[in-house]
Design an enzyme around this catalytic site. Structure first.
Site, PDB file in Angstrom:
ATOM      1  N   HIS A  83      11.493 -38.235 -57.809  1.00  0.00           N
ATOM      2  CA  HIS A  83      10.198 -38.089 -58.482  1.00  0.00           C
ATOM      3  C   HIS A  83      10.384 -37.648 -59.942  1.00  0.00           C
ATOM      4  O   HIS A  83       9.890 -38.280 -60.869  1.00  0.00           O
ATOM      5  CB  HIS A  83       9.356 -37.056 -57.710  1.00  0.00           C
ATOM      6  CG  HIS A  83       8.045 -36.723 -58.346  1.00  0.00           C
ATOM      7  ND1 HIS A  83       6.846 -37.143 -57.820  1.00  0.00           N
ATOM      8  CD2 HIS A  83       7.726 -36.013 -59.450  1.00  0.00           C
ATOM      9  CE1 HIS A  83       5.858 -36.720 -58.589  1.00  0.00           C
ATOM     10  NE2 HIS A  83       6.369 -36.013 -59.589  1.00  0.00           N
ATOM     11  N   GLU A  84      11.113 -36.565 -60.119  1.00  0.00           N
ATOM     12  CA  GLU A  84      11.295 -36.041 -61.481  1.00  0.00           C
ATOM     13  C   GLU A  84      12.085 -37.018 -62.342  1.00  0.00           C
ATOM     14  O   GLU A  84      11.854 -37.135 -63.541  1.00  0.00           O
ATOM     15  CB  GLU A  84      11.975 -34.667 -61.452  1.00  0.00           C
ATOM     16  CG  GLU A  84      11.168 -33.568 -60.747  1.00  0.00           C
ATOM     17  CD  GLU A  84       9.740 -33.433 -61.260  1.00  0.00           C
ATOM     18  OE1 GLU A  84       9.484 -33.741 -62.440  1.00  0.00           O
ATOM     19  OE2 GLU A  84       8.859 -33.030 -60.468  1.00  0.00           O
TER      20      GLU A  84
ATOM     21  N   HIS B  52       9.696 -39.416 -63.876  1.00  0.00           N
ATOM     22  CA  HIS B  52       9.102 -38.890 -65.113  1.00  0.00           C
ATOM     23  C   HIS B  52      10.098 -39.044 -66.260  1.00  0.00           C
ATOM     24  O   HIS B  52       9.741 -39.392 -67.387  1.00  0.00           O
ATOM     25  CB  HIS B  52       8.776 -37.403 -64.975  1.00  0.00           C
ATOM     26  CG  HIS B  52       7.549 -37.107 -64.172  1.00  0.00           C
ATOM     27  ND1 HIS B  52       6.334 -37.679 -64.444  1.00  0.00           N
ATOM     28  CD2 HIS B  52       7.339 -36.266 -63.123  1.00  0.00           C
ATOM     29  CE1 HIS B  52       5.429 -37.206 -63.584  1.00  0.00           C
ATOM     30  NE2 HIS B  52       6.019 -36.353 -62.777  1.00  0.00           N
TER      31      HIS B  52
ATOM     32  N   HIS C 141      10.132 -42.432 -67.676  1.00  0.00           N
ATOM     33  CA  HIS C 141       8.933 -42.650 -68.490  1.00  0.00           C
ATOM     34  C   HIS C 141       9.171 -42.128 -69.915  1.00  0.00           C
ATOM     35  O   HIS C 141       8.800 -42.766 -70.901  1.00  0.00           O
ATOM     36  CB  HIS C 141       7.761 -41.919 -67.831  1.00  0.00           C
ATOM     37  CG  HIS C 141       6.403 -42.391 -68.256  1.00  0.00           C
ATOM     38  ND1 HIS C 141       5.263 -41.717 -67.899  1.00  0.00           N
ATOM     39  CD2 HIS C 141       5.986 -43.430 -68.996  1.00  0.00           C
ATOM     40  CE1 HIS C 141       4.204 -42.352 -68.401  1.00  0.00           C
ATOM     41  NE2 HIS C 141       4.620 -43.391 -69.073  1.00  0.00           N
TER      42      HIS C 141
END
Ligand SMILES: [Zn+2]
Length: 692
Positions: free
Chosen positions: A482-483, A486, A489
């Site tokens: 998940h991290e 980010h 991104h």
């Protein structure tokens, strides 16, 4: 273009590392030479420099142009960005009393400085004139977007208010930033204050040997050798909730967690919450909105509280119904034990773990040896390699702020630099709970040069012990992916302007790039690339992978109910029109009762420790995770539909339209460009197993 460099540094010593360019080729801060005493002078000088830049824009005799106003604002405040990037990252990941003191000192200065921009009449007049004339300026997509963004930010910050109301707003902002800071500090202090020393090994029955060993080492480190120490860091107490036979110990630890900052002592947050809400209500009203939720949501994909409540209601009932079924199944297990006990919140994880084992024969502790942190991280890197052609190289000679930190250089398929990622995965005092992505520097163009970012992923995963590496839980694996989403991104961003760069998007869109990664992490093809036994190197057996697959929707009624109840509590608080008579615990209870919450589940964050909404920038925003889950479930379908989860064409479309674009266009427009249609909410209910 008015880029102000080389401003005089009167009164500053030359040794302060913030006052020279970071010499490193990647722009990485020289952590080893940064001392606490360097921050305040750099903050003060940084504020002063940016103020001078603002003044130059405000006093410019030439009429407003995009370049002499918007671009000039974008490129201002370089020193302040540098020091803020380092300070606030370390304040989250590696704080101490000195940094806490600096945070208290600098927060009001920074909020005042922000006000000095947004309440500056002359600059607002320039922005407004450009905005009103935007049709004739021949701006490109990004320029249009950033002009709109500045205009809206000014209005939302009070630029259109009369002088008296502007002054009121300044006062509110100052008080608010301090109150939010207090909330976070109380919570961290309460986290650190709690220590449970177990002296009788009998109480540890059921716990995996590795957990017992970690607890023994923690006790030894705390000067109490021969005992076992548990804290309310999740890595420490979750295994007790899952495996501990001792019901009293489970209850004690869960309640210690749930009651953080609700113990009527110096770290209590109830009065702070009331103050925060009163201030937020005053602020919303001053800016022409009825409630904080109305004000906050005006700047999101969802737009209104009605829309958010409607969305939450559509997911809440299916989730709660599922949770009730799960509770009945767990109660049946307890009944079979014949102790005559009724299922309580501190029993849920324990019996769910047993049920998981019975149903799927899935033992989390048998899985862990396949999830060595370094392997899982490599798995995430390899996935980015397959999807986007990225290459990762570990850098061993980069500056670090802690020995646990590791750095990697990322290059594109053509060899060009994408950026740097630091990983910092283990808990320690001074690091706040949870996991997050942040940046030391962000991608942007400066002087025509594409500046690549320095990103960090922080977590609180299981620490290595003297004889075992860090072995992750399934939850940790998901969090790591998940991290890292980010991080991608931030890393893949290709925008011209900083304010549009990377993760600077509306809040209910920001979780799409992160959550989509969770769809890949347990796919058999992906899991086989990284799940290797840490001792034998054996790839995780097919039966085990199959079990993980099957167990994917297990206990999801609980998970969603826990999460959604927090989202609704958040909305309820921020839909208040008046908080003068607020009694926090009564309010929380009423909020739970109203939605038919079952007592066997405790809301994911109780009010007094709901850092996301009272100190973390997620006020009226906790729904975003679920909102984004609709987006990620639907986006992942785009890969699945092709029959190839690594489909290059879809990956390229996702990279070009979402990951590279930051906030350069409305989120829904970006999504439509990628997917060709709006996301379908049913994708979420299917993914969670609530409907077929
Ligand atoms: Zn996230």
């Amino acid at each position: 273009m008015t880029i102000m460099t080389g401003l005089a540094l009167a009164g500053c010593t030359t040794e302060n590392p913030f006052f020279s360019e970071f010499e490193n080729q990647y722009g990485i801060p020289p952590f080893e030479s940064i001392k606490p005493e360097h921050y305040m002078p750099a903050f003060k000088e940084g504020i002063k420099q940016q103020q001078a830049e603002y003044d130059a824009i405000a006093n410019n005799k030439d009429s407003a142009t995009f370049a002499n106003t918007i671009e000039a604002l974008e490129l201002s405040g370089r020193l302040l960005q540098k020091v803020s990037g380092v300070f606030f990252n370390l304040y989250s990941a590696e704080t101490n009393e000195k940094l806490d003191t600096i945070a208290n000192e600098v927060s009001p200065l920074l909020s005042e400085h922000a006000d000095n921009l947004y309440l500056n009449d002359a600059i607002f007049a320039r922005v407004k004139s450009l905005y009103n004339n935007r049709e004739n300026l021949q701006l490109n997509q990004e320029q249009n977007r950033i002009l709109e963004k500045y205009y809206k930010n000014f209005v939302r910050s009070g630029a259109d208010l009369n002088p008296a109301d502007k002054e009121k707003l300044r006062e509110i902002n100052k008080k608010l930033s301090l109150a939010e800071l207090t909330f976070g500090q109380n919570l961290l202090a309460d986290n650190n204050a709690y220590q449970k020393f177990v002296t009788d090994k009998e109480e540890l029955k059921g716990l995996p040997e590795s957990v017992v060993q970690s607890a023994a080492e923690a006790a030894k480190a705390a000067g109490q050798e021969g005992k076992w120490l548990f804290t309310i860091s999740k890595a420490s107490f979750m295994p007790v909730l899952q495996y501990g036979e001792n019901r009293a110990l489970r209850k004690e630890l869960l309640l210690a967690w749930a009651n953080r900052s609700d113990n009527n002592d110096a770290n209590d947050n109830k009065a702070v919450i009331k103050q925060i809400l009163q201030l937020r209500i005053q602020k919303a009203k001053l800016l022409g909105f009825e409630t904080p939720a109305d004000f906050i949501l005006d700047n999101t994909m969802a737009k209104t509280p009605e829309k958010v409540y409607e969305f939450l209601a559509s997911v809440w009932q299916p989730a709660l119904n599922q949770a009730k079924k799960e509770a009945a199944e767990l109660q049946k297990m307890m009944d079979a034990e014949g102790k005559g006990e009724k299922l309580e919140a501190w029993d849920w994880w324990y019996y769910a773990e047993k049920l998981r084992k019975a149903k799927f024969d899935l033992d989390e502790e048998a899985i862990r040896p396949y999830f060595k942190m370094e392997n899982v991280r490599q798995g995430a890197f390899d996935l980015a390699g397959k999807l986007y052609g990225l290459k990762f190289k570990q850098l061993t000679d980069m500056p670090k702020y802690h020995a646990d930190v590791e750095a990697f250089e990322i290059t594109d398929a053509d060899g060009s630099l994408i950026g740097i990622i630091y990983t910092d995965y283990f808990p320690r005092p001074g690091k706040r709970a949870g996991a997050w992505m942040s940046n030391y520097t962000e991608q942007l163009y400066r002087d025509g040069k594409n500046i690549r970012p320095v990103i960090v992923n922080v977590g609180n995963f299981t620490k290595p012990t003297s004889d075992k590496p860090s072995l992750l839980s399934m939850d940790d694996v998901q969090t790591l992916f998940h991290e890292f989403g980010h991080a991608l991104h931030g890393l893949l961003s290709q925008t011209t302007y900083l304010s549009l760069s990377g993760t600077n998007v509306v809040r209910d869109f920001v979780e799409l790039p992160s959550q989509i990664m969770e769809n890949w992490c347990f796919e058999p093809q992906v899991i086989k690339t990284y799940a290797k036994h840490y001792q034998t190197g054996e790839v995780m057996p097919d039966e085990m992978i199959e079990k993980i697959q099957k167990a994917g929707t297990f206990n999801q009624g609980f998970v969603m109910t826990e999460l959604l109840s927090a989202a609704i509590l958040d909305m309820d608080y921020h839909s208040l029109k008046n908080a003068d008579n607020l009694d926090v615990n009564t309010f929380e209870k009423a909020s739970m009762e109203k939605m038919g919450m079952i007592p066997e589940i405790i809301v994911r964050y109780r009010s007094t420790n709901f850092n996301h909404i009272f100190a973390g920038g997620y006020s009226a925003g906790y729904y975003s995770y679920t909102w984004a889950e609709v987006l990620d479930a639907d986006a992942y379908q785009a890969f699945v539909e092709t029959g190839d989860i690594y489909n290059k064409e879809v990956a390229t479309a996702f990279r070009k339209n979402i990951l590279e674009k930051g906030d350069s266009e409305e989120a829904m427009k970006l999504y439509l460009k990628f997917r060709g249609k709006e996301p379908n909410p049913a994708a979420l209910l299917v993914k969670r197993g609530f409907i077929n």
